[in-house]
Write an enzyme that holds these catalytic residues in place. Structure first.
Site, PDB file in Angstrom:
ATOM      1  N   ARG A  31     -43.240  29.198 -18.943  1.00 16.26           N
ATOM      2  CA  ARG A  31     -44.275  28.618 -19.819  1.00 16.26           C
ATOM      3  C   ARG A  31     -45.661  29.175 -19.511  1.00 16.26           C
ATOM      4  NH1 ARG A  31     -42.069  22.414 -19.967  1.00 16.26           N
ATOM      5  NH2 ARG A  31     -40.750  22.722 -21.780  1.00 16.26           N
ATOM      6  N   LYS A  73     -23.823  15.051 -30.478  1.00 12.19           N
ATOM      7  CA  LYS A  73     -23.626  14.001 -31.476  1.00 12.19           C
ATOM      8  C   LYS A  73     -24.049  14.374 -32.886  1.00 12.19           C
ATOM      9  CE  LYS A  73     -24.180  10.141 -28.327  1.00 12.19           C
ATOM     10  NZ  LYS A  73     -25.099   9.077 -27.906  1.00 12.19           N
ATOM     11  N   GLY A 121     -32.775  21.991 -28.687  1.00 17.46           N
ATOM     12  CA  GLY A 121     -31.474  21.573 -28.138  1.00 17.46           C
ATOM     13  C   GLY A 121     -31.076  22.472 -26.997  1.00 17.46           C
ATOM     14  N   GLY A 134     -37.899  19.263 -28.410  1.00 14.56           N
ATOM     15  CA  GLY A 134     -38.090  18.163 -29.365  1.00 14.56           C
ATOM     16  C   GLY A 134     -38.956  18.575 -30.538  1.00 14.56           C
TER      17      GLY A 134
HETATM   18  P1  AMP Z   1     -27.859  18.859 -27.730  1.00 12.54           P
HETATM   19  O1  AMP Z   1     -28.968  18.479 -26.801  1.00 12.54           O
HETATM   20  O2  AMP Z   1     -27.724  17.982 -28.911  1.00 12.54           O
HETATM   21  O3  AMP Z   1     -27.918  20.317 -28.086  1.00 12.54           O
HETATM   22  O4  AMP Z   1     -26.496  18.581 -26.941  1.00 12.54           O
HETATM   23  C1  AMP Z   1     -26.146  19.356 -25.848  1.00 12.54           C
HETATM   24  C2  AMP Z   1     -25.045  18.715 -25.061  1.00 12.54           C
HETATM   25  O5  AMP Z   1     -23.866  18.604 -25.838  1.00 12.54           O
HETATM   26  C3  AMP Z   1     -24.703  19.552 -23.866  1.00 12.54           C
HETATM   27  O6  AMP Z   1     -25.058  18.868 -22.701  1.00 12.54           O
HETATM   28  C4  AMP Z   1     -23.192  19.736 -23.968  1.00 12.54           C
HETATM   29  O7  AMP Z   1     -22.532  19.577 -22.737  1.00 12.54           O
HETATM   30  C5  AMP Z   1     -22.790  18.656 -24.937  1.00 12.54           C
HETATM   31  N1  AMP Z   1     -21.511  18.983 -25.587  1.00 12.54           N
HETATM   32  C6  AMP Z   1     -21.184  20.093 -26.232  1.00 12.54           C
HETATM   33  N2  AMP Z   1     -19.888  20.057 -26.619  1.00 12.54           N
HETATM   34  C7  AMP Z   1     -19.382  18.894 -26.207  1.00 12.54           C
HETATM   35  C8  AMP Z   1     -18.096  18.278 -26.283  1.00 12.54           C
HETATM   36  N3  AMP Z   1     -17.084  18.887 -26.883  1.00 12.54           N
HETATM   37  N4  AMP Z   1     -17.936  17.055 -25.735  1.00 12.54           N
HETATM   38  C9  AMP Z   1     -18.979  16.447 -25.112  1.00 12.54           C
HETATM   39  N5  AMP Z   1     -20.207  16.977 -25.016  1.00 12.54           N
HETATM   40  C10 AMP Z   1     -20.416  18.177 -25.547  1.00 12.54           C
END
Ligand code: AMP
Length: 397
Positions: free
Chosen positions: A36, A199, A355, A378
């Site tokens: 950063r 999710k 993400g 974010g």
């Molecule tokens: P995000 O911050 O929404 O991009 O979510 C990232 C997180 O989703 C990471 O920590 C991954 O470990 C998790 N993730 C990805 N695939 C899966 C899965 N099949 N089951 C559970 N968690 C997952």
């Protein structure tokens, strides 16, 4: 012409630059990742080379109320000096007599860094008196902290009103805005979005937005199992959001009517527990063995996703397609990262942001093989959702 960092005459001016120096420190208070700080150098150098002086403002961590030694920006002075290549001055309070005197005596070519803004609750509250005191330290305001652009804080948003004709973005924010616009406004078809992560609920607004802007949406990660279940599949103990089954079906039918192709993983690497030590097997995503959970996409999914990605001209990647933090389940996400890098090599514009996909490209050392990796998690997510970020609006309006 509207004021911008390239056409502004900084000569003899004191530029208040809001940077994001919220860097990780180890237990000896040494900076463990200076990305950063390095990322802000082009903006800092532009002001210094243009005959101006620089006053750096940042937050570090989340102090509760008042001074906390572990969150003092004094810990990063030597790293900032090393990267800028000159010694800097430090104001141990971001407002008050000493900060005022130091800024008044600042000469062209010199740099002053203010103590952590968040030692004052007024910073996050956007308090006007506090903001005015900060504003009085400089002649021109430059916002280069994309990571906090979605917050209407004193130094990120409110302060801009004190500089109606002397406010602008730094190079870092300019690049973030340009990159999103390259994808969502001027994207060259085929445009593909890869949306992964845990999710559906946290990505629903983005997906809805993308349905009007892209040709293909690849869905991976934990979210894919909510789609599989909604389509009548059995998904074992994979991550699922039962409240979002209708939403998933709604997305699929909207995509069809808008002529957007949705690619879901045909097969899955399933595990008998959420652990590196788990036993694994490949299953059809819609037919996962009872008690097993989907942790990564399978080989067929890797092949079809890769094919789509390398044939795209514009790509947005948000979220990993598996639990890539565990080496056993990193293969799918690594394949996506490699495919995005390959598409970039073939001339596609590729943006990775918002993400954990940023952590993924870093894990696989591919950050410099894509067009842009966003610095704002974010903030990027909200920007991609189509929201107006207060820090950006304050400069534009
Ligand atoms: P995000 O911050 O929404 O991009 O979510 C990232 C997180 O989703 C990471 O920590 C991954 O470990 C998790 N993730 C990805 N695939 C899966 C899965 N099949 N089951 C559970 N968690 C997952």
């Amino acid at each position: 012409m509207k004021t911008n960092i390239d056409n502004y005459d900084f000569s003899g001016k004191k530029a208040l630059i809001r940077v994001d120096f919220n860097v990780p420190l180890n237990d000896k208070f040494e900076v463990t990742d200076n990305t950063r700080i390095s990322a802000s150098l082009p903006t800092i150098k532009k002001v210094l080379n243009g005959g101006g002086s620089v006053i750096l403002m940042s937050h570090l961590g989340r102090p509760k109320n008042g001074y906390e030694d572990k969150f003092s920006l004094k810990h990063i002075i030597s790293e900032v000096e090393k990267l800028i290549g000159q010694s800097i001055k430090f104001a141990p309070d971001c407002i008050g007599k000493e900060a005022k005197e130091l800024s008044e005596n600042l000469k062209p070519g010199e740099v002053l860094m203010l103590e952590n803004l968040r030692f004052y609750a007024s910073e996050t509250k956007g308090d006007l008196d506090f903001t005015e005191k900060l504003a009085k330290l400089g002649d021109v305001y430059v916002n280069d902290a994309f990571g906090t652009a979605h917050r209407a804080h004193a130094s990120t948003t409110i302060i801009a009103q004190f500089f109606p004709n002397d406010k602008m973005f730094g190079y870092l924010i300019e690049k973030e805005i340009f990159s999103v616009s390259k994808v969502l406004k001027e994207g060259v078809a085929p445009i593909t979005a890869i949306v992964g992560g845990a999710k559906v609920s946290s990505k629903i607004i983005i997906i809805e937005q993308l349905l009007d802007k892209v040709n293909n949406i690849i869905i991976g990660g934990g979210m894919a199992y909510t789609f599989a279940k909604a389509q009548g599949g059995t998904i074992g103990s994979s991550l699922v959001e039962l409240d979002f089954l209708d939403t998933a079906l709604d997305i699929l039918s909207k995509a069809k009517s808008k002529n957007v192709t949705i690619l879901l993983p045909e097969d899955t690497l399933a595990a008998d527990k959420f652990s590196e030590e788990a036993d694994t097997q490949i299953c059809d995503t819609k037919n996962i063995t009872d008690g097993w959970m989907g942790m990564d996409i399978g080989e067929k999914a890797i092949a079809s996703f890769t094919d789509c990605i390398v044939n795209s001209k514009t790509i947005l990647w948000n979220g990993p397609v598996g639990v890539f933090e565990m080496n056993k389940f990193e293969k799918g996400t690594k394949a996506i990262a490699l495919a995005v890098a390959e598409a970039t090599k073939k001339g596609a514009f590729t943006l990775v942001g918002g993400g954990d996909s940023v952590a993924a490209v870093n894990k696989f050392n591919l950050a410099n093989q894509v067009s842009h990796v966003s610095t704002g998690g974010g903030a990027m997510l909200e920007y991609l959702e189509g929201k107006e970020l207060p820090g950006i609006a304050a400069i534009l309006n």
